[in-house]
Design a protein around this motif. Sequence first.
Motif, short mmCIF file in Angstrom:
data_model
loop_
_atom_site.label_atom_id
_atom_site.label_comp_id
_atom_site.label_asym_id
_atom_site.label_seq_id
_atom_site.Cartn_x
_atom_site.Cartn_y
_atom_site.Cartn_z
N ARG A 39 1.41 8.25 -7.39
CA ARG A 39 1.83 7.63 -6.13
C ARG A 39 0.87 7.95 -5.01
O ARG A 39 0.71 7.15 -4.09
N GLU A 40 0.23 9.11 -5.04
CA GLU A 40 -0.77 9.44 -4.02
C GLU A 40 -2.02 8.59 -4.19
O GLU A 40 -2.58 8.10 -3.21
N LEU A 41 -2.45 8.42 -5.42
CA LEU A 41 -3.69 7.67 -5.67
C LEU A 41 -3.48 6.17 -5.50
O LEU A 41 -4.36 5.49 -4.95
N TRP A 42 -2.38 5.65 -5.99
CA TRP A 42 -2.11 4.22 -5.92
C TRP A 42 -0.75 3.99 -5.29
O TRP A 42 0.24 3.81 -6.00
N PRO A 43 -0.69 4.00 -3.96
CA PRO A 43 0.62 3.80 -3.32
C PRO A 43 1.14 2.40 -3.60
O PRO A 43 0.37 1.48 -3.90
N PRO A 44 2.46 2.22 -3.51
CA PRO A 44 3.02 0.88 -3.75
C PRO A 44 2.44 -0.13 -2.77
O PRO A 44 2.20 0.18 -1.60
N LYS A 46 2.08 -3.25 -0.29
CA LYS A 46 2.90 -3.90 0.71
C LYS A 46 2.74 -5.41 0.53
O LYS A 46 1.73 -5.89 0.03
N GLU A 47 3.73 -6.16 0.94
CA GLU A 47 3.73 -7.60 0.72
C GLU A 47 2.56 -8.28 1.44
O GLU A 47 1.93 -9.17 0.89
N ASP A 48 2.24 -7.85 2.66
CA ASP A 48 1.14 -8.48 3.39
C ASP A 48 -0.21 -8.20 2.72
O ASP A 48 -1.09 -9.05 2.69
N GLN A 49 -0.36 -6.99 2.15
CA GLN A 49 -1.60 -6.68 1.42
C GLN A 49 -1.72 -7.58 0.20
O GLN A 49 -2.81 -8.07 -0.10
N ARG A 50 -0.63 -7.78 -0.49
CA ARG A 50 -0.64 -8.63 -1.68
C ARG A 50 -1.01 -10.06 -1.31
O ARG A 50 -1.79 -10.71 -2.00
N GLN A 51 -0.46 -10.55 -0.21
CA GLN A 51 -0.74 -11.91 0.22
C GLN A 51 -2.21 -12.06 0.64
O GLN A 51 -2.86 -13.04 0.30
N GLU A 52 -2.75 -11.07 1.35
CA GLU A 52 -4.16 -11.10 1.73
C GLU A 52 -5.05 -11.13 0.49
O GLU A 52 -6.05 -11.85 0.46
#
Length: 76
Positions: A39-44, A46-52
């Motif tokens: 979880r530290e290396l690959w945080p979940p 966010k929806e806006d990041q996914r859309q970008e």
Amino acid sequence: MGVKLEVFRMTIYLTFPVAMFWIANQAEWFEDYVVQRKRELWPPEKEDQRQELEEFKERIRKQREEKLLSAAQQRS
């Protein structure tokens, strides 16, 4: 002395891998350390990041298609 040394070495050769396997397969340790580290290396995301990211991939795909299309038209 030689036989005792060989017995000691064989004990180490067998004990070390078994101990490492046992330690690595402890469920509590796995939860506490490995999942936390993941979880530290690959945080979940966010929806806006996914859309970008999706928009960026679409732009790159369109640019690549336009480039291939113009190259195909120049050859003809």
